[in-house]
Design an enzyme around this catalytic site. Structure first.
Site, PDB file in Angstrom:
ATOM      1  N   SER A 294       0.794  -1.235   0.000  1.00 13.38           N
ATOM      2  CA  SER A 294       0.000   0.000   0.000  1.00 13.38           C
ATOM      3  C   SER A 294       0.821   1.278   0.000  1.00 13.38           C
ATOM      4  O   SER A 294       0.252   2.375  -0.060  1.00 13.38           O
ATOM      5  CB  SER A 294      -0.942   0.024   1.205  1.00 13.38           C
ATOM      6  OG  SER A 294      -2.011  -0.877   1.012  1.00 13.38           O
TER       7      SER A 294
ATOM      8  N   LYS B 115       0.073   3.830  -2.630  1.00 14.58           N
ATOM      9  CA  LYS B 115      -0.925   4.899  -2.512  1.00 14.58           C
ATOM     10  C   LYS B 115      -0.292   6.287  -2.400  1.00 14.58           C
ATOM     11  O   LYS B 115      -0.977   7.304  -2.576  1.00 14.58           O
ATOM     12  CB  LYS B 115      -1.825   4.612  -1.310  1.00 14.58           C
ATOM     13  CG  LYS B 115      -2.669   3.341  -1.457  1.00 14.58           C
ATOM     14  CD  LYS B 115      -3.524   3.097  -0.229  1.00 14.58           C
ATOM     15  CE  LYS B 115      -4.485   1.922  -0.417  1.00 14.58           C
ATOM     16  NZ  LYS B 115      -3.843   0.607  -0.347  1.00 14.58           N
TER      17      LYS B 115
ATOM     18  N   SER C 197      -6.252   3.295   4.329  1.00 15.41           N
ATOM     19  CA  SER C 197      -5.626   2.463   3.296  1.00 15.41           C
ATOM     20  C   SER C 197      -6.675   1.747   2.451  1.00 15.41           C
ATOM     21  O   SER C 197      -6.535   0.574   2.094  1.00 15.41           O
ATOM     22  CB  SER C 197      -4.660   1.441   3.925  1.00 15.41           C
ATOM     23  OG  SER C 197      -3.721   0.984   2.969  1.00 15.41           O
TER      24      SER C 197
ATOM     25  N   LYS D 187       3.155   6.479   4.990  1.00  8.18           N
ATOM     26  CA  LYS D 187       2.216   5.418   4.610  1.00  8.18           C
ATOM     27  C   LYS D 187       2.751   4.041   4.969  1.00  8.18           C
ATOM     28  O   LYS D 187       3.918   3.733   4.710  1.00  8.18           O
ATOM     29  CB  LYS D 187       1.935   5.476   3.109  1.00  8.18           C
ATOM     30  CG  LYS D 187       0.832   4.529   2.652  1.00  8.18           C
ATOM     31  CD  LYS D 187      -0.523   4.979   3.159  1.00  8.18           C
ATOM     32  CE  LYS D 187      -1.620   3.936   2.926  1.00  8.18           C
ATOM     33  NZ  LYS D 187      -1.535   2.826   3.884  1.00  8.18           N
TER      34      LYS D 187
END
Length: 407
Positions: free
Chosen positions: A83, A86, A138, A244
């Site tokens: 993730s 992102k 997320s 993140k």
């Protein structure tokens, strides 16, 4: 006719050897990269101290203001980024859309599984709300909704992701989706993720999003959302302000983090880590403790002088077009070198702020940063009669010197 001939001969005498000046215009030049090192700095020779030991299979510690790599482990090894993908998705959404735009969730976006915001087909949210859902919760469904809104389709958006990554120098990255779920060929590297994050953190909207711990909002008639940031570092590490997390069975535990102290920002990336928070804190502590920033050039400040022929002054100062600060070790005198790439001399006239060369800064034998050098002032050309007189005064001296050499 005779008078014209005499006048022409006089002109040749006046300008002969000097050349008739041509007006200089600032040429269009491609933007210089501020920071040059696209590879790993040799950690042992650069720091002079034992670097931290991390459990992650790949890791990078980068100074955000300089782009320098202070620690590297398998930094360019392509790996599943999970993730942390992102980060790029949010960046493209911020640059390509408006936060107050209303997005309608498609059935395709709502059907995306794993980590999600639990969106419904036909649901309407603002782009800002979806960005919070993508970065804090997320949400994979939020990422697809964002992609379809910005580019018309997920496939188009992925094309833009890869184009942006290439433009920013992420040479070991290839993205297949906007969320980071496992896909054949969906890869990035610790260095590339730090590079993308460094660029994204220059955007104030991105900084605000990734530093948010909690966001709640109502979305009638669909319900109420309570979004808590999955990055626990925001609560536990002094100065932590992003960025993140990422976790899949293939990628392992990943974390791209940033922290700021006393005007310095560090970016840490750990991929496939057994202890992503412990690894990250060890890297950040190392960067804040063992390094400091040193300013080696200031924007607009003269850093070199070059001779000028035929001008009202004999030399022109060259100034840097930007301020350059580099990271150096704190425990010993750093080896910092300035390397100038400029012509040996110029011929007047010269306009002010004309790009004429570059300054490279090397730290511990590694090229680190570069600035364009500009003329610090305009230089007018001497009147023709003064050039002619100057030449007449110089020529006898040169001839006398030559006669002495022959004797």
């Amino acid at each position: 006719m005779l008078s014209r001939l005499i006048f022409s001969l006089l002109l040749l005498c006046c300008f002969g050897g000097f050349g008739i000046p041509v007006a200089l215009a600032a040429p269009s030049q491609p933007a210089l990269p501020v920071f040059l090192n696209l590879g790993e700095l040799p950690v042992s020779s650069f720091s002079g101290q034992d670097p931290p030991r991390v459990t992650a299979d790949a890791a990078v510690l980068m100074e955000a203001s300089t782009g320098q790599v202070l620690f590297a482990k398998n930094a360019h090894q392509p790996r599943p980024p999970a993730s942390t993908t992102k980060i790029l998705t949010a960046l493209l959404a911020i640059e390509g859309g408006r936060l107050d735009q209303v997005v309608t969730v498609s059935p395709r976006a709502a059907a995306v599984g794993e980590s999600s915001m639990h969106l419904f087909p036909g649901q309407r949210l603002t782009l800002e709300q979806l960005l919070y859902g993508a970065l804090l919760r997320s949400g994979n469904d939020a990422c697809v909704a964002i992609a379809e809104h910005i580019a018309g389709s997920e496939g188009n958006f992925v094309f833009f992701m890869n184009q942006k990554a290439r433009d920013l120098g992420a040479r070991h990255s290839h993205f297949c989706n906007p969320h980071g779920l496992p896909a054949q060929g969906h890869l990035s590297s610790a260095y590339d993720l730090a590079l993308l994050t460094r660029y994204a953190l220059k955007n104030p909207t991105f900084r605000a999003l990734v530093s948010t711990r909690y966001r709640g909002f109502l979305n009638p008639p669909w319900g109420e959302y309570h979004l808590h940031n999955t990055n626990r570092l925001l609560w536990s590490y002094q100065g932590a302000d992003g960025v993140k997390t990422g976790t899949t069975s293939e990628a392992g535990m990943c974390l791209v983090a940033s922290a700021s102290r006393e005007g310095r920002r560090l970016i840490s990336v750990v991929l496939h880590s057994d202890d992503r928070y412990g690894d990250t804190m060890a890297l950040l502590d190392y960067g804040f403790t063992c390094f400091k920033n040193m300013t080696v050039a200031k924007a607009g400040q003269a850093c070199r002088r070059v001779q000028v022929t035929g001008g009202v002054v004999s030399a022109v100062p060259l100034v840097s077009d930007r301020t350059i600060a580099v990271a150096v070790p704190v425990h010993r005198p750093p080896a910092v070198e300035k390397r100038f790439n400029v012509p040996a001399g110029f011929t007047a006239p010269l306009p002010k702020a004309l790009p004429v060369g570059s300054l490279e800064v090397w730290v511990e034998g590694e090229p680190v940063a570069r600035a364009r050098l500009l003329t610090g002032r305009s230089v007018e050309r001497l009147p023709a009669y003064k050039l002619w007189w100057k030449k007449l005064c110089v020529m006898p001296q040169d001839a006398h010197a030559q006669d002495k050499r022959q004797l």
